[in-house]
Design a protein around this motif. Structure first.
Motif, PDB file in Angstrom:
ATOM      1  N   LYS A 179      -1.079 -65.066 -22.296  1.00 44.18           N
ATOM      2  CA  LYS A 179      -1.592 -64.707 -20.984  1.00 44.18           C
ATOM      3  C   LYS A 179      -1.159 -63.265 -20.724  1.00 44.18           C
ATOM      4  O   LYS A 179       0.025 -62.930 -20.843  1.00 44.18           O
ATOM      5  N   VAL A 180      -2.110 -62.412 -20.381  1.00 44.00           N
ATOM      6  CA  VAL A 180      -1.846 -60.979 -20.277  1.00 44.00           C
ATOM      7  C   VAL A 180      -1.978 -60.511 -18.833  1.00 44.00           C
ATOM      8  O   VAL A 180      -2.979 -60.811 -18.160  1.00 44.00           O
ATOM      9  N   THR A 181      -0.982 -59.772 -18.361  1.00 44.50           N
ATOM     10  CA  THR A 181      -1.019 -59.144 -17.041  1.00 44.50           C
ATOM     11  C   THR A 181      -1.144 -57.641 -17.224  1.00 44.50           C
ATOM     12  O   THR A 181      -0.288 -57.012 -17.861  1.00 44.50           O
ATOM     13  N   ALA A 182      -2.216 -57.067 -16.704  1.00 46.19           N
ATOM     14  CA  ALA A 182      -2.443 -55.622 -16.813  1.00 46.19           C
ATOM     15  C   ALA A 182      -1.715 -54.897 -15.691  1.00 46.19           C
ATOM     16  O   ALA A 182      -1.802 -55.293 -14.522  1.00 46.19           O
ATOM     17  N   ALA A 183      -0.989 -53.856 -16.047  1.00 47.43           N
ATOM     18  CA  ALA A 183      -0.303 -53.028 -15.055  1.00 47.43           C
ATOM     19  C   ALA A 183      -0.874 -51.619 -15.116  1.00 47.43           C
ATOM     20  O   ALA A 183      -0.771 -50.947 -16.145  1.00 47.43           O
ATOM     21  N   ASN A 184      -1.473 -51.188 -14.027  1.00 45.69           N
ATOM     22  CA  ASN A 184      -2.014 -49.833 -13.926  1.00 45.69           C
ATOM     23  C   ASN A 184      -1.485 -49.176 -12.663  1.00 45.69           C
ATOM     24  O   ASN A 184      -0.898 -49.837 -11.795  1.00 45.69           O
ATOM     25  N   TYR A 185      -1.697 -47.872 -12.554  1.00 47.25           N
ATOM     26  CA  TYR A 185      -1.213 -47.147 -11.378  1.00 47.25           C
ATOM     27  C   TYR A 185      -1.828 -47.725 -10.110  1.00 47.25           C
ATOM     28  O   TYR A 185      -1.154 -47.913  -9.094  1.00 47.25           O
ATOM     29  N   ILE A 202      -1.366 -56.153 -11.875  1.00 44.35           N
ATOM     30  CA  ILE A 202      -0.445 -55.688 -10.859  1.00 44.35           C
ATOM     31  C   ILE A 202      -0.560 -54.169 -10.791  1.00 44.35           C
ATOM     32  O   ILE A 202      -1.017 -53.527 -11.736  1.00 44.35           O
ATOM     33  N   ASP A 203      -0.169 -53.587  -9.652  1.00 42.60           N
ATOM     34  CA  ASP A 203      -0.198 -52.124  -9.545  1.00 42.60           C
ATOM     35  C   ASP A 203       1.232 -51.596  -9.430  1.00 42.60           C
ATOM     36  O   ASP A 203       2.203 -52.328  -9.608  1.00 42.60           O
ATOM     37  N   ARG A 204       1.359 -50.318  -9.121  1.00 43.85           N
ATOM     38  CA  ARG A 204       2.670 -49.664  -9.132  1.00 43.85           C
ATOM     39  C   ARG A 204       3.642 -50.254  -8.116  1.00 43.85           C
ATOM     40  O   ARG A 204       4.865 -50.075  -8.238  1.00 43.85           O
ATOM     41  N   ASN A 205       3.149 -50.952  -7.066  1.00 41.44           N
ATOM     42  CA  ASN A 205       4.046 -51.569  -6.100  1.00 41.44           C
ATOM     43  C   ASN A 205       4.927 -52.629  -6.754  1.00 41.44           C
ATOM     44  O   ASN A 205       6.013 -52.927  -6.262  1.00 41.44           O
ATOM     45  N   VAL A 206       4.429 -53.209  -7.857  1.00 44.55           N
ATOM     46  CA  VAL A 206       5.195 -54.227  -8.588  1.00 44.55           C
ATOM     47  C   VAL A 206       5.818 -53.644  -9.854  1.00 44.55           C
ATOM     48  O   VAL A 206       6.974 -53.910 -10.166  1.00 44.55           O
ATOM     49  N   VAL A 226       3.881 -48.417 -22.197  1.00 48.04           N
ATOM     50  CA  VAL A 226       3.452 -47.138 -22.777  1.00 48.04           C
ATOM     51  C   VAL A 226       3.791 -45.975 -21.855  1.00 48.04           C
ATOM     52  O   VAL A 226       3.455 -44.829 -22.154  1.00 48.04           O
ATOM     53  N   VAL A 227       4.450 -46.247 -20.729  1.00 45.62           N
ATOM     54  CA  VAL A 227       4.676 -45.240 -19.691  1.00 45.62           C
ATOM     55  C   VAL A 227       6.075 -44.651 -19.754  1.00 45.62           C
ATOM     56  O   VAL A 227       6.277 -43.447 -19.640  1.00 45.62           O
ATOM     57  N   GLY A 228       7.097 -45.509 -19.915  1.00 41.84           N
ATOM     58  CA  GLY A 228       8.471 -45.043 -19.909  1.00 41.84           C
ATOM     59  C   GLY A 228       9.008 -44.887 -18.493  1.00 41.84           C
ATOM     60  O   GLY A 228       8.402 -45.325 -17.507  1.00 41.84           O
ATOM     61  N   GLY A 229      10.147 -44.250 -18.367  1.00 43.65           N
ATOM     62  CA  GLY A 229      10.731 -43.972 -17.059  1.00 43.65           C
ATOM     63  C   GLY A 229      10.976 -45.211 -16.224  1.00 43.65           C
ATOM     64  O   GLY A 229      11.402 -46.261 -16.725  1.00 43.65           O
ATOM     65  N   ASN A 230      10.693 -45.107 -14.929  1.00 43.86           N
ATOM     66  CA  ASN A 230      10.989 -46.195 -14.004  1.00 43.86           C
ATOM     67  C   ASN A 230      10.126 -47.428 -14.253  1.00 43.86           C
ATOM     68  O   ASN A 230      10.542 -48.552 -13.940  1.00 43.86           O
ATOM     69  N   THR A 231       8.931 -47.241 -14.811  1.00 42.47           N
ATOM     70  CA  THR A 231       8.101 -48.404 -15.142  1.00 42.47           C
ATOM     71  C   THR A 231       8.793 -49.255 -16.203  1.00 42.47           C
ATOM     72  O   THR A 231       8.868 -50.480 -16.086  1.00 42.47           O
ATOM     73  N   LEU A 232       9.314 -48.618 -17.241  1.00 44.31           N
ATOM     74  CA  LEU A 232      10.041 -49.349 -18.274  1.00 44.31           C
ATOM     75  C   LEU A 232      11.268 -50.035 -17.678  1.00 44.31           C
ATOM     76  O   LEU A 232      11.555 -51.207 -17.984  1.00 44.31           O
ATOM     77  N   THR A 233      11.993 -49.330 -16.824  1.00 42.10           N
ATOM     78  CA  THR A 233      13.161 -49.917 -16.170  1.00 42.10           C
ATOM     79  C   THR A 233      12.775 -51.165 -15.387  1.00 42.10           C
ATOM     80  O   THR A 233      13.444 -52.200 -15.462  1.00 42.10           O
ATOM     81  N   THR A 234      11.679 -51.094 -14.639  1.00 42.25           N
ATOM     82  CA  THR A 234      11.215 -52.222 -13.835  1.00 42.25           C
ATOM     83  C   THR A 234      10.852 -53.410 -14.719  1.00 42.25           C
ATOM     84  O   THR A 234      11.199 -54.559 -14.415  1.00 42.25           O
ATOM     85  N   LEU A 235      10.148 -53.143 -15.813  1.00 39.76           N
ATOM     86  CA  LEU A 235       9.737 -54.229 -16.699  1.00 39.76           C
ATOM     87  C   LEU A 235      10.948 -54.917 -17.329  1.00 39.76           C
ATOM     88  O   LEU A 235      10.946 -56.137 -17.536  1.00 39.76           O
TER      89      LEU A 235
END
Length: 331
Positions: A179-185, A202-206, A226-235
């Motif tokens: 099951k895949v959840t897409a995360a975009n800006y 989900i978007d950047r709020n999550v 594939v983004v790095g930074g705070n997105t990677l930290t959140t994941l």
């Protein structure tokens, strides 16, 4: 190549700090021991290629230069014991198109150690529909599976899901039963999400949490980032116990500001993806998977075909962040 002394290539030149692109006739150079001359049938356009055309010294140090970090074609001549004339091959990564003349040319001369044998069930066109982006996505999925990620563990989040790496990662995971959840800006049209094989989004709020909490409630079983930074930290902070998160990009940031708690309290694994210098044994395994069990039927709307003459238009779209899907280049 008979009776030819030159071949066409897209060249980037620097004049007084300005960078221009044009198609030039380039001379053939003699092969040294261990080198192979490849007649390029197809290449593909990647963000690194676009950056190379505007003088990004983090990608290409010296000009004039021929970009193109991907190439697929036929061995024309060889000074290698590993590859013979007439064999179908793929070249991606290493220094191709960065600090070595790349695939936006009718011919490339490369070391034997950069070359992958074309899988029997794959064509040059298909190989370049994947290209470096597809290989990176597949390598990310491969590492997840090797680290024990299973569909029954729950959904896997893919950041930058509508981009080159992200969209192929979504399709591969979906094909393998995840099951895949897409995360975009921003939230995308539902039809775009379905097209890449994602089940939710989900978007950047999550996916870009700014609460500064050391841990978040668990929301996904694993992730491909594939983004790095705070997105990677959140994941990482929101990952289920014993889940795996891969990282292959730093467009958000190269920094990772977090505690060790997700690793020592939940057993989360962070897996680095180095597609540029991946060992050849693993590289061949992943390409063979893409040709067979992991093969994808690409939506024709997501694949554009360019020539050397029309490539500049697609480069400009990519630099303006207006490109979608993949651009393959027919030589």
């Amino acid at each position: 190549m008979k009776n030819r002394s030159t071949f066409k290539a897209l060249r980037v030149e620097e004049v007084n700090g300005n960078y221009t692109t044009s198609i030039k006739d380039m001379p053939f150079e003699p092969l040294n021991k261990g080198e192979v001359l490849i007649k390029v049938d197809y290449s593909s356009l990647n963000y690194k290629d676009a950056l190379s055309t505007i003088g990004n010294k983090g990608v290409t140090k010296n000009y004039p230069h021929t970009p193109g970090i991907d190439a697929a074609g036929i061995v024309e001549s060889s000074e290698s014991e590993l590859f013979k004339a007439g064999e179908s091959v793929i070249v991606t990564s290493y220094e191709l198109g960065m600090n070595h003349p790349g695939g936006f040319a009718e011919f490339i001369k490369v070391p034997e150690s950069w070359i992958v044998s074309m899988p029997e069930k794959m064509t040059a066109t298909q190989a370049m529909k994947y290209g470096t982006a597809g290989f990176t996505a597949a390598l990310s999925v491969y590492r997840l599976l090797k680290n024990g990620q299973k569909p029954e563990m729950g959904p896997v989040v893919v950041s930058g899901a509508l981009g080159g790496v992200g969209s192929i990662a979504c399709q591969l995971l979906n094909k393998l039963g995840f099951k895949v959840t897409a995360a975009n800006y921003e939230l995308a049209d539902v039809s775009e999400i379905r097209r890449i094989g994602a089940h939710s989004q989900i978007d950047r709020n999550v996916s870009d949490d700014n609460s500064n909490r050391p841990m978040l409630k668990t929301q996904w079983a694993g992730a491909i980032d594939v983004v790095g930074g705070n997105t990677l930290t959140t994941l990482l902070k929101g990952c289920n116990p014993l889940g795996s998160v891969t990282t292959c990009g730093n467009i958000g940031s190269g920094d990772l500001n977090m505690t060790v708690y997700p690793f020592i309290l939940r057993g989360v694994s962070l897996l680095g993806i180095d597609s540029q210098n991946c060992p050849m044994k693993i590289r061949q395994i992943v390409w063979d998977l893409l040709a067979d069990d992991w093969s994808l039927e690409f939506d024709s709307d997501l694949i554009k075909e360019a020539t050397l003459e029309s490539l500049k238009t697609y480069i400009e779209l990519m630099l303006d962040k207006k490109s979608k899907g993949r651009v393959i280049v027919k030589l």
